[in-house]
Scaffold this motif. Sequence first.
Motif, PDB file in Angstrom:
ATOM      1  N   LEU A   5       0.863  -1.179   0.000  1.00 57.01           N
ATOM      2  CA  LEU A   5       0.000   0.000   0.000  1.00 57.01           C
ATOM      3  C   LEU A   5       0.895   1.223   0.000  1.00 57.01           C
ATOM      4  N   PRO A   6       0.351   2.378  -0.345  1.00 58.68           N
ATOM      5  CA  PRO A   6       1.174   3.588  -0.289  1.00 58.68           C
ATOM      6  C   PRO A   6       1.756   3.787   1.117  1.00 58.68           C
ATOM      7  N   THR A   7       3.024   4.123   1.165  1.00 60.39           N
ATOM      8  CA  THR A   7       3.712   4.302   2.440  1.00 60.39           C
ATOM      9  C   THR A   7       3.005   5.339   3.300  1.00 60.39           C
ATOM     10  N   LEU A   8       2.565   6.435   2.709  1.00 61.00           N
ATOM     11  CA  LEU A   8       1.869   7.472   3.463  1.00 61.00           C
ATOM     12  C   LEU A   8       0.613   6.917   4.125  1.00 61.00           C
ATOM     13  N   ASP A 101      -2.636  15.064  -5.141  1.00 61.55           N
ATOM     14  CA  ASP A 101      -3.610  15.387  -6.188  1.00 61.55           C
ATOM     15  C   ASP A 101      -3.241  14.745  -7.540  1.00 61.55           C
ATOM     16  N   GLN A 102      -2.134  14.000  -7.600  1.00 64.86           N
ATOM     17  CA  GLN A 102      -1.705  13.321  -8.824  1.00 64.86           C
ATOM     18  C   GLN A 102      -2.265  11.902  -8.846  1.00 64.86           C
ATOM     19  N   ARG A 103      -2.464  11.367 -10.055  1.00 61.96           N
ATOM     20  CA  ARG A 103      -2.948  10.001 -10.211  1.00 61.96           C
ATOM     21  C   ARG A 103      -2.038   9.233 -11.160  1.00 61.96           C
ATOM     22  N   ILE A 104      -1.857   7.959 -10.872  1.00 63.11           N
ATOM     23  CA  ILE A 104      -1.153   7.069 -11.783  1.00 63.11           C
ATOM     24  C   ILE A 104      -2.050   6.888 -12.994  1.00 63.11           C
ATOM     25  N   GLU A 105      -1.532   7.143 -14.172  1.00 61.62           N
ATOM     26  CA  GLU A 105      -2.352   7.125 -15.385  1.00 61.62           C
ATOM     27  C   GLU A 105      -2.439   5.755 -16.048  1.00 61.62           C
ATOM     28  N   CYS A 106      -1.411   4.931 -15.920  1.00 59.24           N
ATOM     29  CA  CYS A 106      -1.434   3.619 -16.571  1.00 59.24           C
ATOM     30  C   CYS A 106      -2.255   2.636 -15.727  1.00 59.24           C
ATOM     31  N   PRO A 107      -2.771   1.592 -16.352  1.00 63.41           N
ATOM     32  CA  PRO A 107      -3.501   0.577 -15.580  1.00 63.41           C
ATOM     33  C   PRO A 107      -2.599  -0.018 -14.501  1.00 63.41           C
ATOM     34  N   LEU A 108      -3.182  -0.269 -13.342  1.00 67.69           N
ATOM     35  CA  LEU A 108      -2.428  -0.747 -12.188  1.00 67.69           C
ATOM     36  C   LEU A 108      -3.005  -2.070 -11.714  1.00 67.69           C
ATOM     37  N   LEU A 109      -2.159  -3.083 -11.617  1.00 69.71           N
ATOM     38  CA  LEU A 109      -2.553  -4.374 -11.073  1.00 69.71           C
ATOM     39  C   LEU A 109      -2.106  -4.436  -9.621  1.00 69.71           C
ATOM     40  N   VAL A 110      -3.042  -4.704  -8.736  1.00 66.01           N
ATOM     41  CA  VAL A 110      -2.754  -4.791  -7.313  1.00 66.01           C
ATOM     42  C   VAL A 110      -3.056  -6.217  -6.855  1.00 66.01           C
ATOM     43  N   LEU A 111      -2.032  -6.896  -6.371  1.00 63.71           N
ATOM     44  CA  LEU A 111      -2.173  -8.242  -5.822  1.00 63.71           C
ATOM     45  C   LEU A 111      -1.694  -8.216  -4.386  1.00 63.71           C
ATOM     46  N   TRP A 112      -2.392  -8.932  -3.529  1.00 65.52           N
ATOM     47  CA  TRP A 112      -2.000  -8.941  -2.124  1.00 65.52           C
ATOM     48  C   TRP A 112      -2.259 -10.319  -1.526  1.00 65.52           C
ATOM     49  N   GLY A 113      -1.518 -10.605  -0.471  1.00 59.23           N
ATOM     50  CA  GLY A 113      -1.685 -11.856   0.248  1.00 59.23           C
ATOM     51  C   GLY A 113      -2.799 -11.716   1.270  1.00 59.23           C
ATOM     52  N   THR A 114      -3.826 -12.535   1.136  1.00 62.10           N
ATOM     53  CA  THR A 114      -4.969 -12.427   2.041  1.00 62.10           C
ATOM     54  C   THR A 114      -4.640 -12.882   3.455  1.00 62.10           C
ATOM     55  N   GLU A 115      -3.516 -13.572   3.628  1.00 58.31           N
ATOM     56  CA  GLU A 115      -3.109 -14.010   4.961  1.00 58.31           C
ATOM     57  C   GLU A 115      -2.226 -12.977   5.660  1.00 58.31           C
ATOM     58  N   ASN A 116      -1.966 -11.852   5.016  1.00 61.93           N
ATOM     59  CA  ASN A 116      -1.209 -10.762   5.623  1.00 61.93           C
ATOM     60  C   ASN A 116      -2.157 -10.030   6.572  1.00 61.93           C
ATOM     61  N   ILE A 117      -1.876 -10.081   7.862  1.00 58.38           N
ATOM     62  CA  ILE A 117      -2.816  -9.552   8.856  1.00 58.38           C
ATOM     63  C   ILE A 117      -3.070  -8.061   8.727  1.00 58.38           C
ATOM     64  N   ILE A 118      -2.169  -7.341   8.142  1.00 56.74           N
ATOM     65  CA  ILE A 118      -2.333  -5.888   8.012  1.00 56.74           C
ATOM     66  C   ILE A 118      -3.394  -5.554   6.971  1.00 56.74           C
ATOM     67  N   ASP A 123      -9.437  -1.933   2.255  1.00 58.18           N
ATOM     68  CA  ASP A 123      -9.978  -2.332   0.964  1.00 58.18           C
ATOM     69  C   ASP A 123      -8.879  -1.962  -0.027  1.00 58.18           C
ATOM     70  N   MET A 124      -8.064  -2.941  -0.382  1.00 55.06           N
ATOM     71  CA  MET A 124      -6.851  -2.687  -1.156  1.00 55.06           C
ATOM     72  C   MET A 124      -7.139  -1.949  -2.460  1.00 55.06           C
ATOM     73  N   GLY A 139      -6.880 -10.517  -4.067  1.00 52.25           N
ATOM     74  CA  GLY A 139      -6.081 -11.157  -3.039  1.00 52.25           C
ATOM     75  C   GLY A 139      -5.770 -12.595  -3.419  1.00 52.25           C
ATOM     76  N   ILE A 140      -4.611 -13.044  -2.992  1.00 57.98           N
ATOM     77  CA  ILE A 140      -4.165 -14.415  -3.222  1.00 57.98           C
ATOM     78  C   ILE A 140      -3.991 -15.054  -1.845  1.00 57.98           C
ATOM     79  N   PRO A 141      -4.447 -16.293  -1.667  1.00 54.09           N
ATOM     80  CA  PRO A 141      -4.367 -16.927  -0.341  1.00 54.09           C
ATOM     81  C   PRO A 141      -2.927 -17.305   0.043  1.00 54.09           C
ATOM     82  N   CYS A 142      -2.204 -16.297   0.547  1.00 51.84           N
ATOM     83  CA  CYS A 142      -0.823 -16.500   0.987  1.00 51.84           C
ATOM     84  C   CYS A 142      -0.429 -15.314   1.861  1.00 51.84           C
ATOM     85  N   GLY A 143       0.828 -15.296   2.261  1.00 48.71           N
ATOM     86  CA  GLY A 143       1.353 -14.194   3.051  1.00 48.71           C
ATOM     87  C   GLY A 143       1.930 -13.102   2.154  1.00 48.71           C
TER      88      GLY A 143
END
Length: 162
Positions: A5-8, A101-118, A123-124, A139-143
């Motif tokens: 996720l974004p560091t901020l 106020d800036q947005r990423i313009e290209c399509p973005l694929l976000v994958l995350w581990g559903t077992e990551n407690i954070i 809502d990713m 989400g993918i079932p992993c860490g």
Amino acid sequence: MFDILPTLTLYEQVDRTFATAYWEWFFFTQDSDFPERLIAADTEAFLRHELGHLVERGVITADVWQTYLRAISNPRAIHGMCEDYRAGATVDLDQDRADLDQRIECPLLVLWGTENIIWSRFDMQSVWRDQARIVSGEGIPCGHYLPEEEPEATARLLNEFF
């Protein structure tokens, strides 16, 4: 984006659960040479703490483990890793705030581990939609280590995206 996720966003929502699970974010940011010296004192113990569970499960093979160990045994690599986290806690946050106020313009694929407690409290896709115009993923079932823990699912989703 793999399990990130974004560091901020994360720094603005730090709590005990995050600080405990992601202790590195606070350890690596200490003044230069302190974390570097502690990690260098026993790099194998440090790496075992970080990745040992993946070795025990057979996700990381012995030869891959040796590659990780060789890399983290280089003092320049340790310093670079710490500097990355130091920047993330300082100049990167300033730049992230300046770019809200800036947005990423290209399509973005976000994958995350559903077992990551954070990630369970986020809502990713919604978080990334605040940053990018076109967001897909799941989400993918992993860490935290998606390609290592679930290589087939990760490859399939990457292939579908590209």
